[in-house]
Design an enzyme around this catalytic site. Structure first.
Site, mmCIF file in Angstrom:
data_model
loop_
_atom_site.group_PDB
_atom_site.id
_atom_site.type_symbol
_atom_site.label_atom_id
_atom_site.label_comp_id
_atom_site.label_asym_id
_atom_site.label_seq_id
_atom_site.Cartn_x
_atom_site.Cartn_y
_atom_site.Cartn_z
ATOM 1 N N SER A 233 -3.322 7.795 -87.947
ATOM 2 C CA SER A 233 -4.309 8.449 -88.826
ATOM 3 C C SER A 233 -4.818 9.756 -88.222
ATOM 4 O O SER A 233 -4.904 10.773 -88.921
ATOM 5 C CB SER A 233 -5.463 7.499 -89.142
ATOM 6 O OG SER A 233 -5.953 6.878 -87.987
ATOM 7 N N ARG A 318 -12.977 -3.171 -77.627
ATOM 8 C CA ARG A 318 -13.633 -3.261 -78.941
ATOM 9 C C ARG A 318 -13.525 -4.689 -79.478
ATOM 10 O O ARG A 318 -14.450 -5.204 -80.101
ATOM 11 C CB ARG A 318 -13.005 -2.236 -79.907
ATOM 12 C CG ARG A 318 -13.119 -0.806 -79.408
ATOM 13 C CD ARG A 318 -12.273 0.153 -80.235
ATOM 14 N NE ARG A 318 -10.858 -0.195 -80.192
ATOM 15 C CZ ARG A 318 -9.929 0.339 -80.977
ATOM 16 N NH1 ARG A 318 -10.252 1.254 -81.859
ATOM 17 N NH2 ARG A 318 -8.664 -0.020 -80.871
#
Ligand code: HAX
Length: 424
Positions: A233, A318
């Site tokens: 992305s 994360r």
């Protein structure tokens, strides 16, 4: 936006000088060699671009402007965006100014809803989000200024305007997509005295008496903010932006890449996989049952979603942050418990399988189970949440690239015939 604009205006001349001096001093030095395998293999590991907003180390994970992501867990997204853009965490006053600025720009044009309402009822939420962003392209301040003949050193200014305008509207659009696509009733308006993340949580319309859901959405938005420059992305957004396409074109393009199952869509796939095990085994499966199901998945030629990474070689911090959140707020949730058990089993299975270079979970392995717990069960929506956050990384990178005058991206490709003829 006065404060952020001023800070960047002060920093940018120094950054340009630094870049010029660096290019003069070490511009002809090598930073990478490229093998034929890398050229055929998704350019993995080739150092061929610069990204200053964040770095991903194989053994440490995401570092945003020098700060490990785990140390940023309690920050709100506005602080993260400011950090991504400037390299410094904002003061309380600067954070408040940014929240206010976003609130001021938050109104979503009516035509966006007209377009979304006209889309097929079974459109994927990511297709709806990306369409909404693209349809707003006509609002671009960059295009207006470019058409007036703006000079190159000023490119970053309307790019920042576009970034703030787009960021401000994203929670409203994303929440609107949720409510429209899953028939949740009327849209909920932006509340100007709440921060950007709290607004998103509120506009989704999930009941949140304890405030824990809002906390989760803020955490979600903080953790997914950026992941250096080479992922699909970010790299797509960068490439499109490098042609001086505006931020609406570039971010929409980047998010179309995030919508792939090997990238951001893995969070949807991952929860689907976990729920499938629970369906097959009629409740939270035992570790032995998870092991059997993981092997069944691998033996049928599929990947185990949420595991593996192109850069990381350890558990994604994360994922650890989400795991800690789950342990604190929903340790008894059967879906969360299954995610925790999958973490105990799948890395060993992948090691035994022997293909994946990284058998550890990535960010997408656990996030869905937390959303599910709060009743946000429509997992095709999960990548939209990811997108709202990742827009911060993509937009900050666009602003910096405009500020530094990064040229159009144009790597050289070679043909298979060329490889056969030239590589002995
Ligand atoms: N399950 C099964 N096989 C896996 C695997 C997994 N989770 N991860 C990697 N492999 C396989 C690859 O498919 C590849 O197989 P082939 O040689 O047959 O093609 C082999 O192991 C080597 O791959 P790799 O070098 O370890 O991994 P890549 O850098 O090529 O790909 C991916 C990285 C993230 C795409 C990969 O690990 C994967 O498909 N994981 C599952 C999907 C996923 O969780 N994606 C989200 C990643 C994080 C992210 O971007 N979030 O947005």
């Amino acid at each position: 936006m006065a404060t952020l604009q001023k800070t960047l205006a002060k920093q940018i001349p120094g950054l340009r000088d630094e870049l010029k001096a660096l290019a003069k001093k070490v511009g002809d030095k090598k930073i990478s060699d490229v093998t034929v395998a890398q050229a055929y293999g998704g350019m993995r590991g080739i150092k061929g671009m610069i990204c200053d907003t964040s770095v991903v180390y194989p053994d440490k994970g995401l570092i945003v402007r020098g700060i490990p992501i785990m140390e940023l867990r309690d920050r709100i997204p506005e602080e993260i965006f400011y950090l991504l853009c400037t390299g410094n965490l904002p003061t309380k006053a600067e954070t408040k100014a940014l929240s206010d600025e976003l609130a001021k720009r938050s109104k979503v044009p009516k035509y966006v809803w007209d377009v979304l309402e006209a889309m097929p009822k079974d459109s994927h939420p990511m297709a709806m989000l990306d369409t909404a962003i693209l349809v707003m392209q006509k609002e671009s301040e960059f295009v207006k200024e470019y058409n007036k003949g703006m000079s190159k050193p000023d490119y970053w200014k309307p790019t920042l305007e576009d970034a703030l305008n787009l960021l401000a509207k994203l929670p409203g659009i994303a929440a609107g997509v949720y409510r429209l696509r899953f028939k949740k009733g009327k849209r909920i308006a932006y509340k100007k005295d709440l921060d950007w993340g709290a607004n998103y949580a509120r506009m989704l319309g999930i009941t949140d008496k304890t405030g824990v859901f809002t906390k989760l959405i803020r955490l979600y938005l903080t953790l997914h903010c950026d992941h250096e420059g080479g992922n699909v992305s970010a790299n797509t957004c960068h490439t499109v932006g490098s042609a001086l396409s505006d931020s609406y074109y570039a971010v929409s393009a980047g998010l179309n890449g995030l919508a792939g199952p090997l990238h951001g869509l893995a969070n949807q796939e991952c929860l689907a996989w976990v729920l499938e095990t629970m369906k097959i085994f009629k409740g939270a499966p035992s570790k032995e049952q998870i092991r059997d199901y993981a092997w069944k998945t691998l033996n049928s030629g599929k990947v185990i979603p949420g595991y593996g990474h192109a850069v990381l070689r350890v558990t994604d911090p994360r994922f650890s942050a989400f795991l800690a959140f789950g342990k604190e707020y929903m340790p008894e949730s059967p879906v969360f418990k299954t995610v925790a058990n999958v973490y105990d089993v799948v890395p060993e299975v992948l090691k035994e399988h022997g293909k994946a270079k990284n058998p550890w979970p990535n960010v997408d392995a656990g996030s869905g189970s937390l959303l599910y717990h709060f009743g946000l069960k429509e997992f095709p929506y999960y990548t939209v949440l990811f997108s709202v956050s990742r827009a911060m990384g993509m937009l900050s990178q666009l602003v910096l690239n405009r500020a530094l005058g990064t040229p159009i991206t144009r790597p050289k490709s070679v043909s298979t015939e060329w490889v056969k003829a030239n590589i002995k």
